[in-house]
Write a protein that holds these residues in place. Structure first.
Motif, short mmCIF file in Angstrom:
data_model
loop_
_atom_site.label_atom_id
_atom_site.label_comp_id
_atom_site.label_asym_id
_atom_site.label_seq_id
_atom_site.Cartn_x
_atom_site.Cartn_y
_atom_site.Cartn_z
N PRO A 56 0.83 -1.21 0.00
CA PRO A 56 0.00 0.00 0.00
C PRO A 56 0.87 1.26 0.00
O PRO A 56 2.00 1.25 0.50
CB PRO A 56 -0.79 -0.12 1.31
CG PRO A 56 -0.61 -1.51 1.79
CD PRO A 56 0.67 -2.00 1.23
N ARG A 255 -3.24 -7.56 8.22
CA ARG A 255 -4.26 -6.59 7.81
C ARG A 255 -3.67 -5.51 6.91
O ARG A 255 -4.29 -5.09 5.93
CB ARG A 255 -4.91 -5.98 9.05
CG ARG A 255 -5.83 -6.96 9.78
CD ARG A 255 -6.27 -6.46 11.13
NE ARG A 255 -7.11 -5.26 11.04
CZ ARG A 255 -7.56 -4.59 12.09
NH1 ARG A 255 -7.24 -5.00 13.32
NH2 ARG A 255 -8.32 -3.51 11.93
N HIS A 257 -1.25 -5.89 4.83
CA HIS A 257 -0.94 -6.48 3.52
C HIS A 257 -2.06 -7.40 3.02
O HIS A 257 -1.82 -8.31 2.21
CB HIS A 257 0.40 -7.24 3.61
CG HIS A 257 1.56 -6.33 3.89
ND1 HIS A 257 2.14 -5.56 2.92
CD2 HIS A 257 2.20 -6.04 5.05
CE1 HIS A 257 3.11 -4.84 3.46
NE2 HIS A 257 3.17 -5.11 4.74
N GLU A 259 -4.45 -6.96 0.92
CA GLU A 259 -4.71 -6.98 -0.52
C GLU A 259 -3.75 -7.91 -1.24
O GLU A 259 -4.15 -8.72 -2.09
CB GLU A 259 -4.61 -5.56 -1.09
CG GLU A 259 -5.08 -5.47 -2.54
CD GLU A 259 -5.19 -4.04 -3.04
OE1 GLU A 259 -5.13 -3.86 -4.27
OE2 GLU A 259 -5.34 -3.12 -2.22
N ARG A 262 -4.40 -11.70 -0.94
CA ARG A 262 -5.48 -12.33 -1.71
C ARG A 262 -4.92 -13.19 -2.84
O ARG A 262 -5.62 -14.05 -3.38
CB ARG A 262 -6.42 -11.26 -2.27
CG ARG A 262 -7.21 -10.53 -1.20
CD ARG A 262 -8.33 -9.68 -1.80
NE ARG A 262 -9.04 -8.95 -0.74
CZ ARG A 262 -8.81 -7.68 -0.41
NH1 ARG A 262 -7.90 -6.99 -1.08
NH2 ARG A 262 -9.48 -7.10 0.57
N GLU A 263 -3.67 -12.93 -3.23
CA GLU A 263 -3.01 -13.71 -4.28
C GLU A 263 -2.39 -14.97 -3.67
O GLU A 263 -1.95 -14.96 -2.52
CB GLU A 263 -1.91 -12.88 -4.95
CG GLU A 263 -2.37 -11.55 -5.51
CD GLU A 263 -3.35 -11.72 -6.66
OE1 GLU A 263 -3.22 -12.72 -7.40
OE2 GLU A 263 -4.24 -10.86 -6.82
#
Length: 388
Positions: A56, A255, A257, A259, A262-263
């Motif tokens: 982020p 939290r 990281h 996003e 999700r990979e």
């Protein structure tokens, strides 16, 4: 664009522009140069957090901007242990090596920060400290590191990519306390008064089984020096706090990281990814219990800091280990490196107390001086007196 004429065999630098960001002329920090750990947002400079995974964007760091306004010039960004989740300096770009011993680790996560200071490439470095990430590399690279009281108004974490908002601190590293005091005075506008050690009550936390013989002797020699300066010393005991620290940090890091996680394979190193997945798997009750344990540990530390003015403790369990070394041999026997290091340093970031790591008489073995919450300037004044 990175300057081609800047040798960097240690891989300390993540980004170095052709020209530094100049500080304002005539400020109290004019003439000083500094490096910026690659977690801080600097407009026009990339932010990778030394990982190949997406991270982020935290926005601009007011702390960096303020240092520039005070006259210091920013030379570039330094590498760190990947996303600050580690204590050796490994990352997605090959990892940083020790400034003197290329086969050994510099410590982390502010590895490049410590190396840039140790090699005299900058006057001071901006690091971060969540569980020891300023103090460990300072100790292993032979420099000074200062972790302020959590929430210190001069050392904000805004515009810095977090690892754990509960435990994260910003702070500087330098070759001497004198330089750190100059930066502290510039940021606060207040004079750091030199302190006398005569009559200072020192609690010595030296868990003998948690260090090797060289560290045991180094802390003992340092304690004797304080006694010779007039301090009164008394041994203290403090528990291992990793049962509170680890769930808090890992759950919050997951939290931050979320996003990328999700990979299936976001690009983190295997250890980093496994740690983040572990944080993801923690239940709400486990994290809540960790915060309750933290409160109990904080009460214990507060009790010590009413009995003593300062605590003295080892900053590292051994001299710098070899690159790739996962275990160390302590007086208690063979111990995982990460646990051996963090149980010495994590208490004071988890529990928010100001701490300065300073070199001892043993090369690349630092000690910690821990002060009362909010008494940062007194602590720096005491640490600075040891350089006179």
């Amino acid at each position: 664009m990175t300057s081609k004429d800047f040798p960097d065999p240690q891989r300390a630098w993540a980004y170095r522009p052709i020209s530094p960001l100049p500080g304002a002329p005539g400020g109290p920090l004019a003439g000083l140069t500094f490096s910026v750990k690659d977690l801080y947002g600097v407009p026009g400079w990339p932010l990778r957090a030394s990982t190949l995974a997406p991270v982020p964007a935290p926005g601009e760091s007011p702390l960096v901007r303020r240092l520039l306004e005070l006259g210091a010039s920013a030379v570039g960004k330094t590498h760190l242990h990947e996303i600050a989740l580690g204590i050796t300096g490994m990352n997605g770009f090959g990892g940083t090596t020790h400034p003197v011993h290329p086969d050994r680790v510099p410590g982390g996560s502010s590895s490049g920060a410590a190396v840039s200071v140790a090699l005299g490439q900058v006057d001071f470095a901006l690091g971060t400290d969540t569980g020891g990430s300023i103090r460990v590399p300072a100790a292993w690279c032979g420099v000074v590191g200062y972790k302020p009281t959590k929430g210190h108004p001069a050392w904000g974490t805004e515009g810095v990519l977090p690892l754990s908002w509960t435990c994260d601190h910003t702070g500087p590293l330098a070759q001497d306390v004198r330089t750190i005091v100059r930066v502290q005075e510039g940021l606060t506008g207040q004079t750091v008064t030199p302190q006398n050690w005569a009559g200072v009550r020192v609690g010595v936390w030296l868990p003998g089984s948690w260090v090797d013989d060289s560290v045991w002797e180094a802390v003992g020699t340092f304690a004797a020096r304080l006694e010779n300066l007039g301090a009164s010393l008394q041994p203290v005991n403090f528990p291992e706090v990793l049962d509170a620290y680890s769930p808090i940090v890992l759950s919050e890091a997951a939290r931050v990281h979320a996003e990328a996680l999700r990979e299936d394979d976001p690009g983190f190193l295997p250890f980093t990814l496994a740690s983040l997945r572990q944080g993801q798997a923690l239940g709400e009750a486990e994290v809540e219990m960790a915060f309750k344990r933290r409160a109990a540990y904080r009460a214990q530390l507060d009790n010590f800091l009413t009995q003593f003015d300062v605590l003295l403790a080892p900053a590292v369990p051994t001299p710098p280990p070899l690159i790739g070394q996962d275990e160390v041999t302590l007086r208690e026997g063979v111990t995982p490196l990460r646990r051996a290091v963090l149980r010495l340093t994590a208490p004071f970031s988890l529990l928010e107390a100001p701490t300065v790591a300073v070199p001892s008489a043993t090369p690349f073995v630092g000690v910690q001086l821990v002060g009362r919450h909010g008494e940062d300037d007194r602590l720096l004044g005491l640490a600075g007196a040891l350089e006179d």
